[in-house]
Design a protein around this motif. Structure first.
Motif, mmCIF file in Angstrom:
data_model
loop_
_atom_site.group_PDB
_atom_site.id
_atom_site.type_symbol
_atom_site.label_atom_id
_atom_site.label_comp_id
_atom_site.label_asym_id
_atom_site.label_seq_id
_atom_site.Cartn_x
_atom_site.Cartn_y
_atom_site.Cartn_z
ATOM 1 N N ALA A 112 0.919 -1.376 -0.051
ATOM 2 C CA ALA A 112 0.129 -0.058 -0.059
ATOM 3 C C ALA A 112 0.917 1.134 0.065
ATOM 4 O O ALA A 112 1.157 1.840 1.210
ATOM 5 C CB ALA A 112 -0.886 0.119 1.281
ATOM 6 N N ASN A 113 1.429 1.392 -0.973
ATOM 7 C CA ASN A 113 2.469 2.603 -1.401
ATOM 8 C C ASN A 113 1.855 3.578 -2.313
ATOM 9 O O ASN A 113 1.101 3.053 -3.411
ATOM 10 C CB ASN A 113 3.593 2.236 -1.561
ATOM 11 N N SER A 114 1.884 4.718 -2.298
ATOM 12 C CA SER A 114 1.741 5.720 -3.378
ATOM 13 C C SER A 114 2.966 6.747 -3.141
ATOM 14 O O SER A 114 3.796 6.988 -2.479
ATOM 15 C CB SER A 114 0.357 6.592 -2.804
ATOM 16 N N SER A 115 2.823 7.360 -4.579
ATOM 17 C CA SER A 115 4.017 8.428 -4.893
ATOM 18 C C SER A 115 3.292 9.554 -5.339
ATOM 19 O O SER A 115 2.331 9.486 -6.080
ATOM 20 C CB SER A 115 5.108 7.825 -5.912
ATOM 21 N N ILE A 116 3.975 10.763 -5.052
ATOM 22 C CA ILE A 116 3.690 12.121 -5.669
ATOM 23 C C ILE A 116 4.874 12.792 -5.984
ATOM 24 O O ILE A 116 5.867 13.042 -5.504
ATOM 25 C CB ILE A 116 3.072 13.087 -4.428
ATOM 26 N N ARG A 117 4.858 12.852 -7.682
ATOM 27 C CA ARG A 117 6.027 13.316 -8.264
ATOM 28 C C ARG A 117 5.431 14.696 -8.716
ATOM 29 O O ARG A 117 4.448 14.822 -9.229
ATOM 30 C CB ARG A 117 6.314 12.554 -9.605
ATOM 31 N N SER A 118 6.534 15.771 -8.468
ATOM 32 C CA SER A 118 6.079 17.208 -8.911
ATOM 33 C C SER A 118 7.019 17.960 -9.775
ATOM 34 O O SER A 118 8.443 17.468 -9.736
ATOM 35 C CB SER A 118 6.024 17.918 -7.375
ATOM 36 N N SER A 119 6.680 18.925 -10.440
ATOM 37 C CA SER A 119 7.322 19.414 -11.285
ATOM 38 C C SER A 119 6.957 20.881 -11.513
ATOM 39 O O SER A 119 5.522 21.081 -11.071
ATOM 40 C CB SER A 119 7.806 18.975 -12.729
ATOM 41 N N ALA A 120 7.596 21.899 -11.750
ATOM 42 C CA ALA A 120 6.893 23.360 -12.060
ATOM 43 C C ALA A 120 7.887 24.020 -13.038
ATOM 44 O O ALA A 120 9.233 23.853 -13.016
ATOM 45 C CB ALA A 120 7.172 23.892 -10.669
ATOM 46 N N TYR A 121 7.171 25.004 -13.524
ATOM 47 C CA TYR A 121 7.952 25.861 -14.365
ATOM 48 C C TYR A 121 7.186 27.531 -14.327
ATOM 49 O O TYR A 121 6.307 27.478 -14.169
ATOM 50 C CB TYR A 121 8.216 25.683 -15.963
#
Length: 210
Positions: A112-121
């Motif tokens: 039961a794992n989740s990931s949040i991958r973030s980027s911005a410009y």
């Protein structure tokens, strides 16, 4: 004999003064180049690490998980690229892209794992303060278009977690060393995605001034 000696002294004197004149001109040229680079374009690339500034309940609200029995692992690298323009030694504008890494949410159940991958410009305005001939401090404020992509589950496979995006402020402070055409920079940035999701980024960069 005397004429030959006089000629030798004259040639040596001319050579000495000529060499000094060339060196002085080179110094003036270098100084002019340094002055010229207080305005103009620059670019750079950096890497570092990010830190999530929110607790489990806030992150749960951000992704709509409905759960709080998970741990947060935000130990991941970040990297950023930037292109800017110096108007003078006190003011610059800068466009950037930042990959802010991945935050892992580890649930209490196996798998039961989740990931949040973030980027911005986005873009920022920099106010700079020269400290000596080579070093400057700066503060910046701007806005970023960001995206937080959520994958996995936290034990409830029937619940779809929410990916998020938005357009929000980014601000930071840093120091920069200017070595002729090269620059070396260290900075801190706050990406204020949401009241429930804020990322601090600490990066070191190298670049080139045109």
């Amino acid at each position: 004999m005397k004429r030959n000696m006089f000629a030798s002294v004259a040639v040596s004197t001319l050579f000495l003064f000529g060499s000094q004149a060339v060196l002085a001109q080179q110094d003036r040229d270098r100084a002019q180049q340094d002055r010229d680079r207080t305005s103009g374009f620059y670019m750079g690339l950096g890497t570092g690490f990010g830190s999530l500034e929110n607790d489990r309940d806030e992150v749960s609200d951000f992704i709509g998980s409905g759960a709080s029995d998970f741990s947060i692992d935000d130990d991941d690298n970040v990297w950023r690229g930037f292109v800017g323009y110096n108007f003078n030694q006190y003011l610059a504008v800068e466009g950037f892209y930042s990959d802010l890494g991945e935050v892992t949410l580890r649930g209490s159940e196996d798998g039961a794992n989740s990931s949040i991958r973030s980027s911005a410009y986005g873009a920022s305005v920099l106010g700079k303060l020269p400290i000596g001939p080579y070093v400057e401090a700066f503060a910046k404020v701007g806005a970023a278009k960001w995206d937080a992509d959520v994958r996995g589950n936290l034990g409830d496979e029937g619940r779809t977690l929410r990916s998020q995006d938005g357009f929000d402020p980014v601000y930071g402070v840093g120091m920069q060393v200017n070595l002729n055409a090269f620059l070396i920079r260290a900075e801190y940035e706050r990406y204020d995605f949401d009241s429930d999701y804020k990322i601090d980024a600490f990066t070191a960069s190298v670049g080139w001034r045109f």
